[in-house]
Design a protein around this motif. Structure first.
Motif, mmCIF file in Angstrom:
data_model
loop_
_atom_site.group_PDB
_atom_site.id
_atom_site.type_symbol
_atom_site.label_atom_id
_atom_site.label_comp_id
_atom_site.label_asym_id
_atom_site.label_seq_id
_atom_site.Cartn_x
_atom_site.Cartn_y
_atom_site.Cartn_z
ATOM 1 N N PHE A 42 -1.588 113.426 -28.343
ATOM 2 C CA PHE A 42 -2.998 113.054 -28.446
ATOM 3 C C PHE A 42 -3.369 112.638 -29.870
ATOM 4 N N LEU A 43 -2.711 113.228 -30.876
ATOM 5 C CA LEU A 43 -2.975 112.845 -32.263
ATOM 6 C C LEU A 43 -2.581 111.394 -32.513
ATOM 7 N N TRP A 44 -1.357 111.040 -32.147
ATOM 8 C CA TRP A 44 -0.898 109.679 -32.401
ATOM 9 C C TRP A 44 -1.544 108.667 -31.464
ATOM 10 N N LYS A 45 -1.940 109.111 -30.289
ATOM 11 C CA LYS A 45 -2.678 108.210 -29.401
ATOM 12 C C LYS A 45 -4.012 107.832 -30.036
ATOM 13 N N SER A 46 -4.649 108.807 -30.676
ATOM 14 C CA SER A 46 -5.912 108.540 -31.363
ATOM 15 C C SER A 46 -5.699 107.647 -32.575
ATOM 16 N N ILE A 47 -4.594 107.863 -33.294
ATOM 17 C CA ILE A 47 -4.297 107.045 -34.475
ATOM 18 C C ILE A 47 -4.112 105.585 -34.089
ATOM 19 N N TYR A 48 -3.351 105.344 -33.031
ATOM 20 C CA TYR A 48 -3.113 103.962 -32.595
ATOM 21 C C TYR A 48 -4.373 103.344 -31.999
ATOM 22 N N THR A 55 0.874 97.899 -32.719
ATOM 23 C CA THR A 55 2.029 98.157 -33.585
ATOM 24 C C THR A 55 1.565 98.502 -34.995
ATOM 25 N N VAL A 56 2.049 99.623 -35.500
ATOM 26 C CA VAL A 56 1.717 100.056 -36.862
ATOM 27 C C VAL A 56 3.014 100.252 -37.633
ATOM 28 N N ASN A 57 3.133 99.534 -38.753
ATOM 29 C CA ASN A 57 4.344 99.610 -39.586
ATOM 30 C C ASN A 57 5.624 99.361 -38.777
ATOM 31 N N GLY A 58 5.516 98.432 -37.839
ATOM 32 C CA GLY A 58 6.687 98.047 -37.061
ATOM 33 C C GLY A 58 7.027 98.974 -35.914
ATOM 34 N N MET A 59 6.171 99.973 -35.652
ATOM 35 C CA MET A 59 6.442 100.920 -34.579
ATOM 36 C C MET A 59 5.276 100.953 -33.602
ATOM 37 N N SER A 60 5.591 100.831 -32.314
ATOM 38 C CA SER A 60 4.565 100.952 -31.285
ATOM 39 C C SER A 60 4.301 102.425 -31.014
ATOM 40 N N PHE A 61 3.289 102.701 -30.186
ATOM 41 C CA PHE A 61 2.982 104.096 -29.856
ATOM 42 C C PHE A 61 4.155 104.765 -29.150
ATOM 43 N N SER A 62 4.806 104.051 -28.235
ATOM 44 C CA SER A 62 5.951 104.622 -27.516
ATOM 45 C C SER A 62 7.122 104.864 -28.460
ATOM 46 N N ASP A 63 7.333 103.934 -29.412
ATOM 47 C CA ASP A 63 8.391 104.122 -30.411
ATOM 48 C C ASP A 63 8.167 105.406 -31.205
ATOM 49 N N ILE A 196 6.370 113.102 -39.597
ATOM 50 C CA ILE A 196 5.810 111.753 -39.682
ATOM 51 C C ILE A 196 6.955 110.778 -39.899
ATOM 52 N N PRO A 197 7.133 109.784 -39.046
ATOM 53 C CA PRO A 197 8.216 108.815 -39.255
ATOM 54 C C PRO A 197 8.128 108.202 -40.649
ATOM 55 N N LEU A 198 9.262 108.053 -41.304
ATOM 56 C CA LEU A 198 9.263 107.543 -42.679
ATOM 57 C C LEU A 198 8.754 106.106 -42.763
ATOM 58 N N ALA A 199 8.707 105.419 -41.615
ATOM 59 C CA ALA A 199 8.178 104.050 -41.601
ATOM 60 C C ALA A 199 6.709 104.013 -41.985
ATOM 61 N N PHE A 200 6.008 105.145 -41.863
ATOM 62 C CA PHE A 200 4.581 105.208 -42.189
ATOM 63 C C PHE A 200 4.343 105.574 -43.649
ATOM 64 N N PHE A 201 5.394 105.848 -44.391
ATOM 65 C CA PHE A 201 5.244 106.181 -45.803
ATOM 66 C C PHE A 201 4.962 104.923 -46.609
ATOM 67 N N PRO A 202 4.254 105.052 -47.752
ATOM 68 C CA PRO A 202 4.113 103.909 -48.662
ATOM 69 C C PRO A 202 5.486 103.401 -49.091
ATOM 70 N N GLU A 203 5.587 102.111 -49.347
ATOM 71 C CA GLU A 203 6.889 101.499 -49.600
ATOM 72 C C GLU A 203 7.638 102.151 -50.760
ATOM 73 N N LYS A 204 6.962 102.436 -51.864
ATOM 74 C CA LYS A 204 7.622 103.020 -53.025
ATOM 75 C C LYS A 204 8.133 104.424 -52.718
ATOM 76 N N LEU A 205 7.309 105.216 -52.038
ATOM 77 C CA LEU A 205 7.723 106.569 -51.676
ATOM 78 C C LEU A 205 8.871 106.533 -50.684
#
Length: 271
Positions: A42-48, A55-63, A196-205
């Motif tokens: 429910f958390l990530w469903k709300s985020i998307y 698609t957020v940062n190359g990842m869909s909700f199912s991904d 949290i998938p690392l794909a959601f991290f800022p690029e430098k981090l």
């Protein structure tokens, strides 16, 4: 060599029997994870939903959901709780009996936990993998990625063990590691991609985290399994597995040196 292998097998068998003895705790963990995964859904469903895009940062909700479900199952499989046990052994004096065994404490602990990990693999990760594979109908490719995944998970297990041993060794100085272990858990779970998938991290981090050992515990095995971008080519696989192997060696040397130095000043309250 044969005698040593026989000892390791016996220790792993003890770990398996120990895990089977406390079956209720396993079911409690599974139930707790179901509640956790419900909240994650429910958390990530709300985020998307609030992002306005599928698609957020190359990842869909199912991904994202599949990644986090498998990450939770992998956490249950790899988690050792060694810090708590060593802390209790030091406070009770029971660690002396383990140190007197005709085997190094490190080897004894690793192979004992290895047996437990075998059981948690069959009780938690494998059922989760089968359900995800059945529900998603071919989302997870069945090929050489499964072999590479197994190799990656074995190295992740070694890395996780040595991180825990380093933190456990601090018990010899503090005798209590609740706060230190909580900090360790938060750092590992956050920087490994387990929460949290690392794909959601800022690029430098994300670039910095790539070269830290924590990524090798959860994110690397999962990306190999799910064949994420950069993990399907020989070059990408070689880099990922090579980095894991490097951290296995580095952390092994650090944990062994720290333990051998610290054990000389051991004091216990009981026994």
């Amino acid at each position: 060599m044969k005698a040593r292998l026989k000892k390791y097998t016996a220790l792993s068998r003890i770990g398996i029997l120990s895990e089977l003895h406390f079956r209720l705790s396993t079911f409690v963990v599974i139930l707790g994870n179901l509640v956790y995964l419900t909240l994650v859904y429910f958390l990530w469903k709300s985020i998307y939903a609030s992002s306005g895009t599928s698609t957020v940062n190359g990842m869909s909700f199912s991904d994202t959901l599949i990644y986090l479900v498998l990450a939770t199952a992998l956490f249950n499989f790899l988690e050792m709780y060694m810090v708590w046990e060593i802390s209790r052994d030091i406070q009770s004096g029971g660690i002396i009996l383990k140190l007197l065994k005709p085997m190094s404490f490190r080897s004894f602990s690793f192979w004992n936990y290895f047996g437990r990990n075998i059981m948690t693999f069959f009780l938690t990760f494998l059922p989760t993998f089968i359900v995800i594979d059945a529900v998603t109908k071919g989302y997870i490719h069945h090929g050489f990625n499964l072999i590479y995944f197994v190799i990656s998970v074995i190295m992740a297990l070694i890395i996780n063990f040595n991180i825990d041993l380093i933190v456990s060794t601090i018990c010899l100085y503090t005798e209590s590691t609740w706060g230190i272990n909580m900090v360790k858990e938060c750092i590992v779970l956050l920087l490994s991609g387990a929460t949290i998938p690392l794909a959601f991290f800022p690029e430098k981090l994300r670039h910095i985290v790539t070269y830290l050992p924590f990524k090798s515990v959860y994110d690397t095995p999962l990306n190999i399994l799910l064949q994420k971008k950069g993990y399907t080519t020989p070059k990408g696989l070689l880099f990922a597995l090579g980095l894991q192997l490097s951290w296995c060696i580095i952390l092994y040397i650090i944990s062994k040196a720290f333990w051998n130095h610290s054990i000389k000043r051991i004091t216990v309250n009981g026994g």
